[in-house]
Design a protein around this motif. Structure first.
Motif, PDB file in Angstrom:
ATOM      1  N   HIS A  49       0.844  -1.195   0.000  1.00 30.93           N
ATOM      2  CA  HIS A  49       0.000   0.000   0.000  1.00 30.93           C
ATOM      3  C   HIS A  49       0.880   1.245   0.000  1.00 30.93           C
ATOM      4  O   HIS A  49       0.766   2.108   0.863  1.00 30.93           O
ATOM      5  CB  HIS A  49      -0.918  -0.015   1.221  1.00 30.93           C
ATOM      6  N   GLU A  50       1.728   1.330  -1.001  1.00 30.02           N
ATOM      7  CA  GLU A  50       2.688   2.426  -1.056  1.00 30.02           C
ATOM      8  C   GLU A  50       2.034   3.757  -1.419  1.00 30.02           C
ATOM      9  O   GLU A  50       2.398   4.807  -0.886  1.00 30.02           O
ATOM     10  CB  GLU A  50       3.783   2.094  -2.072  1.00 30.02           C
ATOM     11  N   ASP A  51       1.052   3.745  -2.317  1.00 28.78           N
ATOM     12  CA  ASP A  51       0.441   4.981  -2.797  1.00 28.78           C
ATOM     13  C   ASP A  51      -0.693   5.480  -1.902  1.00 28.78           C
ATOM     14  O   ASP A  51      -0.923   6.679  -1.793  1.00 28.78           O
ATOM     15  CB  ASP A  51      -0.096   4.787  -4.213  1.00 28.78           C
ATOM     16  N   LYS A  52      -1.443   4.576  -1.286  1.00 25.88           N
ATOM     17  CA  LYS A  52      -2.582   4.964  -0.459  1.00 25.88           C
ATOM     18  C   LYS A  52      -2.709   3.988   0.699  1.00 25.88           C
ATOM     19  O   LYS A  52      -2.180   2.883   0.642  1.00 25.88           O
ATOM     20  CB  LYS A  52      -3.861   4.986  -1.274  1.00 25.88           C
ATOM     21  N   PRO A  53      -3.402   4.389   1.756  1.00 25.52           N
ATOM     22  CA  PRO A  53      -3.541   3.468   2.886  1.00 25.52           C
ATOM     23  C   PRO A  53      -4.397   2.260   2.527  1.00 25.52           C
ATOM     24  O   PRO A  53      -5.165   2.281   1.568  1.00 25.52           O
ATOM     25  CB  PRO A  53      -4.217   4.312   3.960  1.00 25.52           C
ATOM     26  N   PRO A  55      -7.358  -0.347   2.580  1.00 20.60           N
ATOM     27  CA  PRO A  55      -8.789  -0.178   2.840  1.00 20.60           C
ATOM     28  C   PRO A  55      -9.170  -0.848   4.160  1.00 20.60           C
ATOM     29  O   PRO A  55      -8.542  -1.820   4.567  1.00 20.60           O
ATOM     30  CB  PRO A  55      -9.455  -0.892   1.654  1.00 20.60           C
TER      31      PRO A  55
END
Length: 65
Positions: A49-53, A55
């Motif tokens: 999850h490098e770009d966004k946290p 889910p």
């Protein structure tokens, strides 16, 4: 002192051989043929999850408001 001498001799000789054999066995197990596929997913966990946290999970009670 007899017990100490026996245990010291055992640890110095046979236990060293046993621990070395265990180490070599673990190395062979990790680097065995075909293990790359089973360890591929685990190696990417830090970058999942490098770009966004991540889910929220449905079964995680800490995410409830």
């Amino acid at each position: 002192m007899e017990r100490y001498t026996f245990l010291r001799a055992f640890a110095d000789s046979w236990m060293l051989i046993v621990l070395f054999a265990f180490f070599v066995g673990v190395c062979f197990w990790v680097f065995r043929r075909g293990s790359k596929k089973s360890y591929d997913e685990q190696s990417k966990i830090p970058f999942r999850h490098e770009d966004k946290p991540a889910p929220p999970r449905a079964d995680d009670p800490s995410e409830e408001e």
